[in-house]
Every structure is written in structure tokens, then in C-alpha cells.
Write a protein that holds these residues in place. Structure first.
Motif, PDB file in Angstrom:
ATOM      1  N   GLN B  34       0.827  -1.216   0.000  1.00 18.36           N
ATOM      2  CA  GLN B  34       0.000   0.000   0.000  1.00 18.36           C
ATOM      3  C   GLN B  34       0.858   1.262   0.000  1.00 18.36           C
ATOM      4  OE1 GLN B  34      -2.421  -0.711   3.448  1.00 18.36           O
ATOM      5  NE2 GLN B  34      -4.295  -0.807   2.222  1.00 18.36           N
ATOM      6  N   GLY B  35       1.924   1.232   0.797  1.00 13.29           N
ATOM      7  CA  GLY B  35       2.808   2.396   0.860  1.00 13.29           C
ATOM      8  C   GLY B  35       3.392   2.710  -0.502  1.00 13.29           C
ATOM      9  N   THR B 261      -6.853  -5.244   5.498  1.00 12.06           N
ATOM     10  CA  THR B 261      -5.924  -4.157   5.194  1.00 12.06           C
ATOM     11  C   THR B 261      -5.942  -3.797   3.712  1.00 12.06           C
ATOM     12  OG1 THR B 261      -4.511  -5.036   6.941  1.00 12.06           O
ATOM     13  CG2 THR B 261      -3.505  -3.450   5.439  1.00 12.06           C
ATOM     14  N   GLY B 262      -6.081  -4.797   2.858  1.00 11.98           N
ATOM     15  CA  GLY B 262      -5.794  -4.584   1.436  1.00 11.98           C
ATOM     16  C   GLY B 262      -6.964  -4.354   0.516  1.00 11.98           C
ATOM     17  N   VAL B 263      -8.185  -4.645   0.953  1.00 12.13           N
ATOM     18  CA  VAL B 263      -9.336  -4.434   0.054  1.00 12.13           C
ATOM     19  C   VAL B 263     -10.265  -3.412   0.691  1.00 12.13           C
ATOM     20  CG1 VAL B 263     -11.321  -5.489  -1.103  1.00 12.13           C
ATOM     21  CG2 VAL B 263      -9.190  -6.766  -0.894  1.00 12.13           C
ATOM     22  N   SER B 264     -10.427  -2.285   0.037  1.00 12.50           N
ATOM     23  CA  SER B 264     -11.273  -1.214   0.574  1.00 12.50           C
ATOM     24  C   SER B 264     -12.522  -0.984  -0.263  1.00 12.50           C
ATOM     25  CB  SER B 264     -10.474   0.085   0.656  1.00 12.50           C
ATOM     26  OG  SER B 264      -9.988   0.446  -0.621  1.00 12.50           O
ATOM     27  N   VAL B 265     -12.570  -1.592  -1.455  1.00  9.85           N
ATOM     28  CA  VAL B 265     -13.699  -1.347  -2.364  1.00  9.85           C
ATOM     29  C   VAL B 265     -14.118  -2.645  -3.041  1.00  9.85           C
ATOM     30  CG1 VAL B 265     -14.318  -0.300  -4.587  1.00  9.85           C
ATOM     31  CG2 VAL B 265     -13.156   1.080  -2.865  1.00  9.85           C
ATOM     32  N   ILE B 266     -15.430  -2.866  -3.083  1.00  9.95           N
ATOM     33  CA  ILE B 266     -16.012  -3.897  -3.951  1.00  9.95           C
ATOM     34  C   ILE B 266     -16.842  -3.162  -5.000  1.00  9.95           C
ATOM     35  CG2 ILE B 266     -17.668  -5.799  -4.125  1.00  9.95           C
ATOM     36  CD1 ILE B 266     -16.917  -6.574  -1.241  1.00  9.95           C
ATOM     37  N   VAL B 267     -16.627  -3.524  -6.267  1.00 10.26           N
ATOM     38  CA  VAL B 267     -17.433  -2.937  -7.348  1.00 10.26           C
ATOM     39  C   VAL B 267     -18.398  -4.016  -7.849  1.00 10.26           C
ATOM     40  CG1 VAL B 267     -17.399  -1.863  -9.631  1.00 10.26           C
ATOM     41  CG2 VAL B 267     -15.520  -1.437  -8.023  1.00 10.26           C
ATOM     42  N   PRO B 268     -19.694  -3.908  -7.542  1.00  8.02           N
ATOM     43  CA  PRO B 268     -20.643  -4.880  -8.094  1.00  8.02           C
ATOM     44  C   PRO B 268     -20.761  -4.700  -9.607  1.00  8.02           C
ATOM     45  CG  PRO B 268     -21.578  -3.724  -6.191  1.00  8.02           C
ATOM     46  CD  PRO B 268     -20.342  -2.970  -6.603  1.00  8.02           C
ATOM     47  N   ALA B 284      -4.570  -0.686 -12.006  1.00  6.20           N
ATOM     48  CA  ALA B 284      -4.691   0.767 -11.855  1.00  6.20           C
ATOM     49  C   ALA B 284      -5.358   1.123 -10.534  1.00  6.20           C
ATOM     50  CB  ALA B 284      -5.504   1.339 -13.017  1.00  6.20           C
ATOM     51  N   SER B 285      -6.116   0.205  -9.975  1.00  6.80           N
ATOM     52  CA  SER B 285      -6.936   0.516  -8.801  1.00  6.80           C
ATOM     53  C   SER B 285      -6.653  -0.467  -7.687  1.00  6.80           C
ATOM     54  CB  SER B 285      -8.424   0.478  -9.191  1.00  6.80           C
ATOM     55  OG  SER B 285      -8.680   1.448 -10.162  1.00  6.80           O
ATOM     56  N   PHE B 286      -5.493  -0.354  -7.100  1.00  4.27           N
ATOM     57  CA  PHE B 286      -5.087  -1.240  -6.003  1.00  4.27           C
ATOM     58  C   PHE B 286      -6.091  -1.113  -4.852  1.00  4.27           C
ATOM     59  CE2 PHE B 286      -2.861  -2.220  -2.096  1.00  4.27           C
ATOM     60  CZ  PHE B 286      -2.108  -3.326  -2.420  1.00  4.27           C
ATOM     61  N   GLY B 287      -6.569  -2.236  -4.392  1.00  2.00           N
ATOM     62  CA  GLY B 287      -7.497  -2.225  -3.258  1.00  2.00           C
ATOM     63  C   GLY B 287      -8.944  -2.387  -3.664  1.00  2.00           C
TER      64      GLY B 287
END
Lengths: 56, 594
Positions: B34-35, B261-268, B284-287
Motif C-alpha cells: 500500500q505504501g 488491510t488490502g481491500v477497501s472497495v467492492i465494485v458490483p 490501476a486501482s489497487f485495493g
């Protein structure tokens, strides 16, 4: 994890604590090189996508 | 020493590299990834700023970018945590990549998005600001937080924030206290639509994740995001994530902890067919991970493990190149299309996670159908990873670090190779894998036409086939033959993914299957062999699907002589038969060739 542990030096400069308004001062440094490298990869590969159909 | 001279590269400890290669990676390793993503986003932001520097200051998009950049600089100075939050958002990565691609293409990027993003971070940090923001469909998007409704007529609106209230134009005022994601538990707020979110908890482990359906820079997958989900649909998504989280925490804690820690978004995603289950990740969209609606919590949990593997590998690839681009494409046991080495590596890594998932899930299931599914998934993907690792290493496209990574990955896979699998599950796993591989070969393996013609001439003359070294060469050529999606293949997969539905459909007898397919699925392999042979022999048109079916039927017979010939040379046999024309028995031909 010990401080003596072997570490892989990556291709990304650590900019997290660098003031955004001073990034311009980094023009001729590894930042420019890293950006050029990244943009070259982007141009070559586009933005690759993993896409999976679990029903195949 | 000044800061410029002391600028260092991100470093990855060997222990983290080794753990990631083995498919693991604890939360500390994920924070390292992430850093690096935050630095990458700063780097890309700087590249965009340099391009904007040449832009027309009278352009509202350029002015908005500059205002956003200035605001973000202030936030960084006063509340570094809020700047870190924004620079870690997958939304920002998606936008930055798209902006750079558009700049490279000579098109105008959406510069003004940065004003919205900086405004979102300022709202979180309580940093006052005033800037013009773009209005889309009557809303100002605040990435990571939600949307402010400002009316349909304007294309731009002045945002003013005093640290307590956000005002848009002259009529809209919203308190800072409500400017956050929507967890589905509060009352509607006038002018504000929080980004749908869910906070799930199981056995003391909590996970907070956004369900993003309205950000254009996360609408970047092969399927469109499911925009406009109703409250009912959102409630179902929240319930599904909660149920999947319970599966992960209770049976796959090794995966659940780093996902926090690593997944902040789910896109249905909206699938094209209700039977498809599509999931995707973009570097392009880590996480962020994207998925269509999974049929059950276990499948959702598996999908999260699968896509999180991609997230980790994408993050690692930004730090350490593992594969060269531009080489030949090869077979990947989980895809219908040929893949480059980099794509194969991604698939291998994802499936290593899947194998580990099903290894544990086999113990967790109690329903016989679910136990069968778990065993077959484990056996199928374990063998697939093993084969694909060999293919990948043979491409010669890996960097030295890539070879080391793949070897460590293979070592991890080998620790699972002795795990026993019940016979019936193993048989199904082998059959669906063979079906997939042979179907792929018929689609994408071209043969040497001149060599096939020589073979056909020899066959007509009754001569023995040419020596081994004169056998037609084959190479990967995408879609060299047409072969549609097979109902039979779908049913073979359904036999373990949804056994109850499979039994129901087979009992109905209404499916568009050939007689030979029915015999194969009905487990009468000898009759199926005869059926496929008659179909191929008697048809004036090529029957690629029947050739695959014939190979599958032969594999169901105990120790049939021609099994290996069909498995190893199906495209050559098919082209040879086409050259000879109708009336030739495929089994005689294979016997002669083999």
C-alpha cells in the motif's frame, strides 16, 4: 523481521513524506526516471486487467 | 542532506517477498504494498501536474486541477492521514491512469476530478476550502465518501467548506457529520447520498468496505458496474458480504486478515448472463475488486480470495518486475483465450489462493453436494497450477526475480500435492480440465497445412504415417477455428458447481444436446464413443465439438488405447479429417496416426 534482513530495492521512490508542492524540485532525479519507466510500461501494456469467469 | 538528495526507493524485505510468493502475505506485507501504491499515485499525480502546467489557465478543468492540487498540499501539511487516505484510494489510481493514457493519446483528461478528490479529503480532515467542482448528472462526486445533489442545470458549482458545513452554490448546505459513506442504518439525508458501504464482523475481526457503483474511474472492468442499485439490492449485497466474511474468518483466516488491510472497495458488476460469474481486478486501482453477484457466500468468499491474490500481485509488480511483455501467448487452464506470460503468472497466483481456499473449505462443508464441489475445485485447480507453472517457466519470459517468485510459488503448491481427493471428485476434476484444454486447443492451435496434406495423402494411399519429426507442427493462433460455447461443457461444470440443478436439467431432457452428449453425460461411455464417431463420420461439415466429446468419452473407458492420441494431437486429427472429407472413421484415423 530484523534490520539486517536482505531487502529488494524496488523501482518506486518513496514519496510519502515528500511535500506535494516541492515535487517539481525532483525533476532530474530518480523520480523522473521512475515516472518515465512507469509510463513506458503503461504505453506497452495499457492497463492489463484480470478478468475471470468462474463458470468456464 | 536535503530531502531531494536523500530520496530513497521503497524496499521489500525478503521475508515479505517469500511470503507473497507463497500466496500469503500478512497485513504488514500488505501495508508495504500500500505504501508503494501511495508513492506511485503521487508519482502519477506529479506527471499529470507537469502536463497541466502547459494547459490553458482559463480552462475550468485545468483551474480545478490546480485548486485541487493546492488543497491537497494543504491537507498533506495539516492532516497527513487524510492525504494518505486519499492517495491510497483505488478511485484515485484509476483516475490517474486514465488521465495519463488520455494525455498520451493527445486527448483531454478529466483534470477536474482532482478537485473533487481533494474536497473529499478536506471534508474528512476538516480543512476549510473553496473551489469550483464539476457537476455530473446533478451531483458532485466526493470519491470515497458519496455524492452531493446540487441540481440538474449546472455543469459547475462553487463548493465552500468551513470545516463544519459544506455548501454548494447558493442553496445546498450539508453538515460534515453526515458527509460519509452509507452503511444502510441511517435515515436519508437531504442532498447527500453516501457511498454504499458495509462494516462486517466475525469472531472479532472487522472489515470495512465500500460498495462503489457510481465512480467513473472504478467503472473500468470488462462488465459495467451495477449503477443504480436499489435499497433492497444494496441490503442483499451487505448481507452477502457479511455471510462471506463469516466463511473467510472462520475457515480461511490467513486470507481474511490481510483482506481487512488490502481491500477497501467492492465494485458490483452487471453480468451479461445470469449464469456467468465474472470477477476482475485492475492494477490501476489497487485495493478494489469487482464481481458480479455470486450465487452463495462460499463463492463470494472464494472470489474475494481470488481477486485479492491479483491485488497483491499487482502491487508487487509495481515494485519488482517479474515478467517481460510481448512474448508468445500460451494456454492458461482458466481462460478461453491464449495468455501472455504476465497474464499466466496472474492466473497462477490467483489459483494458488483458490487451491488453498478449497483445501480448507473441504473440511468446512457438510452437505454432500458442497463437499463434492470443494473436492473437485481443489483437485482441478491444484493440477492446473502445477501444469501452468511448468508452462510459465518454459516461456523464458520471467525476470530473475520472476523465476525466483515462481519457484517459491511452486514449492508452496507442492506442499499440497499429496493431499488425498476422493475418486469421484478426482475423475470429474480431470474430465472438466481435459474438456477445457481440448476445447482451447481446437480453438487456438493452428497446424501446418502442408504437413497435414502430406499426411492425408499417405492415409489415402494406405501408407504408414510419416516419422515423428515429420508430424505437423502446431502453434498458437487465436480463434483459428470456430467453436461455440458448448452446453455439454457447461453441464460438466454444473455437475459439481451446482449438482442439484444439474440433476434437474438432466432429468428434464430438454437441453439442446446431441445424442452422443446425452450418452456421455448419462455415463454410457461406450455408446457415447459410437455416437460421436457416427456423428463425425456421417457429417459433411466439420464437427469440432464432437471431436472433443469423442476424446472425453474415450477417457471414460478404462485404458482405451487411443486416449493419449486424442489428448495429445486433437487439432492435427481434426484438420487431417477435414482434409480427407466425410466418411472417414475418426477412430481408424487416430489409430493409424498414433
Amino acid at each position: 523481521m530484523t534490520s539486517q534482513e536482505k531487502k529488494i530495492v524496488t523501482v518506486v521512490p518513496d514519496l510519502r513524506d515528500f511535500p506535494l508542492d516541492r515535487l517539481g524540485e525532483l525533476g532530474g532525479t530518480p523520480l523522473a526516471h521512475s515516472i518515465a519507466l512507469y509510463l513506458e510500461r503503461l504505453k506497452e501494456n495499457g492497463v492489463p486487467l484480470s478478468s475471470f469467469n468462474a463458470r468456464i | 542532506m536535503n530531502r531531494v538528495a536523500s530520496l530513497k526507493a521503497h524496499r521489500l524485505p525478503e521475508t515479505a517477498f517469500t511470503a507473497l510468493a507463497a500466496g500469503r502475505g500478512d497485513p504488514a506485507a500488505i501495508r508495504l504494498l500500500q505504501g508503494t501504491q501511495q508513492s506511485k499515485h503521487i508519482m502519477l499525480l506529479h506527471a499529470i501536474a507537469e502536463a497541466v502546467g502547459d494547459g490553458d489557465p482559463a480552462d475550468r478543468g485545468v483551474a480545478a486541477f490546480q485548486a485541487g492540487y493546492e488543497l491537497l498540499t494543504r491537507i498533506q501539511a495539516t492532516d497527513p492521514g487524510a492525504a494518505t487516505w486519499l492517495l491510497g484510494l483505488p478511485h484515485l489510481g484509476g483516475w490517474a491512469h486514465d488521465a495519463l493514457i488520455r494525455l498520451d493519446q493527445g486527448a483531454s483528461p478529466d483534470f477536474a476530478y482532482l478537485a473533487c478528490a481533494a474536497a473529499a479529503a478536506a471534508v474528512r480532515a476538516g480543512v476549510p476550502f473553496e473551489l469550483d467542482a464539476p457537476v455530473r448528472d446533478g451531483h458532485v462526486l466526493l470519491p470515497g465518501l458519496g455524492r452531493l445533489a446540487v441540481g440538474d442545470r449546472a455543469t459547475w458549482v462553487r463548493l465552500r467548506y468551513d470545516g463544519e458545513q459544506l455548501a454548494a452554490g447558493n442553496g445546498v448546505v450539508v453538515s460534515r457529520l453526515v458527509l460519509g459513506p452509507d452503511y444502510g442504518s441511517g435515515q436519508p439525508v437531504p442532498h447527500w447520498r453516501g457511498t454504499p458501504a458495509v462494516r462486517v464482523l466475525a469472531d472479532g475481526l472487522a472489515w470495512d468496505v465500500l460498495l462503489v457503483t457510481d465512480d467513473p474511474y472504478l467503472d473500468r472492468y470488462t462488465l459495467p458496474m451495477s449503477a443504480g442499485l436499489s435499497e433492497h439490492e444494496l441490503r442483499r449485497w451487505r448481507q452477502l458480504v457479511q455471510a462471506a466474511w463469516e466463511v473467510l474468518v472462520r475457515h480461511h483466516r490467513w486470507a481474511a486478515e490481510p483482506i481487512v488491510t488490502g481491500v477497501s472497495v467492492i465494485v458490483p458488476l452487471t453480468p451479461q448472463s445470469e449464469t456467468d460469474l465474472i470477477s476482475a481486478t485492475s492494477p490501476a486501482s489497487f485495493g478494489a475488486v469487482a464481481t458480479s453477484w455470486p450465487p452463495d457466500p462460499v463463492t463470494m468468499a472464494e472470489t474475494l480470495v481470488h481477486e485479492f491474490q491479483h491485488v497483491k500481485l499487482c502491487g508487487l509488480l509495481d515494485m519488482v518486475p517479474l515478467a517481460e511483455s510481448g512474448a508468445e501467448k500460451v494456454y492458461a487452464p482458466w481462460r478461453q483465450d491464449p495468455r501472455p506470460a504476465g497474464g499466466l503468472l496472474q492466473g497462477i497466483y490467483a489459483h494458488l489462493g483458490i487451491v488453498r481456499f478449497w483445501q480448507s473449505q473441504r473440511q468446512a462443508e457438510t452437505d454432500p453436494d458442497h463437499i463434492l464441489r470443494a473436492h473437485v475445485q481443489f483437485a482441478r485447480w491444484r493440477a492446473a497450477v502445477e501444469d501452468a507453472v511448468g508452462t510459465l517457466l518454459r516461456t523464458g519470459c520471467l525476470t530473475p526475480e520472476g523465476v525466483r517468485f515462481t519457484s517459491l510459488l511452486r514449492d508452496q503448491e507442492m506442499t499440497l500435492s499429496d493431499e488425498p481427493v476422493p475418486g469421484p471428485a478426482l475423475r470429474i476434476a480431470r474430465e472438466v480440465a481435459l474438456d477445457h484444454r481440448l476445447t482451447w486447443q481446437i480453438r487456438h492451435l493452428a497446424t501446418d497445412t502442408a504437413a497435414v496434406s502430406k499426411l492425408a495423402d499417405a492415409y489415402r494411399r494406405g501408407e504408414q504415417p510419416s516419422r515423428q519429426q515429420d508430424r505437423p507442427g502446431v502453434w498458437v493462433q487465436e480463434d483459428v477455428r470456430k467453436l461455440g460455447s458448448s452446453v455439454r461443457s457447461r453441464l460438466l461444470n454444473m455437475s459439481y458447481l451446482e449438482p442439484a440443478r444439474y440433476r434437474e436439467l438432466c432429468a428434464d431432457g430438454v437441453l439442446p444436446l446431441s445424442g452422443a452428449d446425452r450418452l456421455l453425460l448419462g455415463r454410457d461411455a461406450e455408446a457415447a464413443v459410437r455416437g460421436y464417431r457416427d456423428l463425425i463420420t456421417g457429417s459433411a461439415d466439420p464437427q469440432p465439438d464432437a471431436w472433443v466429446g469423442l476424446a472425453l468419452a474415450l477417457h471414460r473407458l478404462p485404458a482405451a488405447v487411443l486416449q493419449d492420441v486424442f489428448a495429445a494431437h486433437l487439432p492435427v486429427l481434426f484438420d487431417l479429417h477435414c482434409r480427407l472429407g466425410a466418411g472417414h472413421d475418426p477412430l481408424d484415423l487416430a489409430g493409424w496416426f498414433g
